[in-house]
Design a protein around this motif. Structure first.
Motif, PDB file in Angstrom:
ATOM      1  N   MET A   1       0.852  -1.183   0.000  1.00 23.35           N
ATOM      2  CA  MET A   1       0.000   0.000   0.000  1.00 23.35           C
ATOM      3  C   MET A   1       0.897   1.245   0.000  1.00 23.35           C
ATOM      4  N   PRO A   2       0.757   2.087  -1.008  1.00 24.37           N
ATOM      5  CA  PRO A   2       1.603   3.291  -1.063  1.00 24.37           C
ATOM      6  C   PRO A   2       1.154   4.348  -0.044  1.00 24.37           C
ATOM      7  N   VAL A   3       2.107   5.120   0.378  1.00 27.26           N
ATOM      8  CA  VAL A   3       1.850   6.221   1.309  1.00 27.26           C
ATOM      9  C   VAL A   3       1.498   7.467   0.501  1.00 27.26           C
ATOM     10  N   VAL A   4       0.492   8.199   0.972  1.00 22.42           N
ATOM     11  CA  VAL A   4       0.063   9.426   0.306  1.00 22.42           C
ATOM     12  C   VAL A   4       0.536  10.615   1.130  1.00 22.42           C
ATOM     13  N   ALA A   5       1.245  11.534   0.498  1.00 18.39           N
ATOM     14  CA  ALA A   5       1.738  12.741   1.168  1.00 18.39           C
ATOM     15  C   ALA A   5       0.828  13.907   0.816  1.00 18.39           C
ATOM     16  N   SER A   6       0.330  14.580   1.851  1.00 15.99           N
ATOM     17  CA  SER A   6      -0.526  15.752   1.667  1.00 15.99           C
ATOM     18  C   SER A   6       0.125  16.958   2.327  1.00 15.99           C
ATOM     19  N   ALA A   7       0.348  18.007   1.542  1.00 19.39           N
ATOM     20  CA  ALA A   7       0.954  19.221   2.091  1.00 19.39           C
ATOM     21  C   ALA A   7       0.035  19.813   3.154  1.00 19.39           C
ATOM     22  N   LYS A   8       0.612  20.131   4.310  1.00 14.00           N
ATOM     23  CA  LYS A   8      -0.184  20.669   5.413  1.00 14.00           C
ATOM     24  C   LYS A   8       0.031  22.177   5.537  1.00 14.00           C
ATOM     25  N   ASP A   9       1.213  22.575   5.917  1.00 13.31           N
ATOM     26  CA  ASP A   9       1.572  23.986   6.021  1.00 13.31           C
ATOM     27  C   ASP A   9       3.086  24.084   6.081  1.00 13.31           C
ATOM     28  N   VAL A  69       4.215  17.896   6.138  1.00 16.64           N
ATOM     29  CA  VAL A  69       3.447  17.024   5.258  1.00 16.64           C
ATOM     30  C   VAL A  69       2.804  15.926   6.098  1.00 16.64           C
ATOM     31  N   ASP A  70       1.516  15.659   5.874  1.00 15.92           N
ATOM     32  CA  ASP A  70       0.824  14.540   6.497  1.00 15.92           C
ATOM     33  C   ASP A  70       1.025  13.313   5.626  1.00 15.92           C
ATOM     34  N   LEU A  71       1.428  12.195   6.246  1.00 18.41           N
ATOM     35  CA  LEU A  71       1.605  10.939   5.524  1.00 18.41           C
ATOM     36  C   LEU A  71       0.509   9.979   5.965  1.00 18.41           C
ATOM     37  N   THR A  72      -0.241   9.451   5.005  1.00 16.03           N
ATOM     38  CA  THR A  72      -1.312   8.509   5.314  1.00 16.03           C
ATOM     39  C   THR A  72      -1.188   7.287   4.405  1.00 16.03           C
ATOM     40  N   PRO A  73      -1.567   6.118   4.917  1.00 15.82           N
ATOM     41  CA  PRO A  73      -1.489   4.898   4.087  1.00 15.82           C
ATOM     42  C   PRO A  73      -2.585   4.861   3.028  1.00 15.82           C
TER      43      PRO A  73
END
Length: 73
Positions: A1-9, A69-73
């Motif tokens: 399962m790839p990790v998804v990076a979402s820019a936070k601030d 960056v928030d990292l989520t599976p």
């Protein structure tokens, strides 16, 4: 399962000179400014730091941008 990076601030970290040590070396201090929008350009972040510190008695030495960056599976 790839990790998804979402820019936070971002955090703008400014280093400035507050004087000299007894040996004549620059005495530096840092200040952090949190909650910078992740969509802000690097140039805009630098320009804001330069504008703020042009109003101060202390010279601006460097500007750093730390992206969160928030990292989520």
């Amino acid at each position: 399962m790839p990790v998804v990076a979402s820019a936070k601030d971002s955090v703008m970290v400014v280093t400035y000179q507050i004087g000299l040590t007894e040996q004549g070396s620059p005495k530096l201090s840092q200040r952090s400014f949190p909650n910078i929008k992740s969509t802000s350009s690097d140039q805009d972040v630098y320009d804001v730091a330069a504008a703020l510190y042009s109003l101060q008695d202390y010279p601006l030495i460097s500007v750093r941008r730390d992206n969160r960056v928030d990292l989520t599976p």
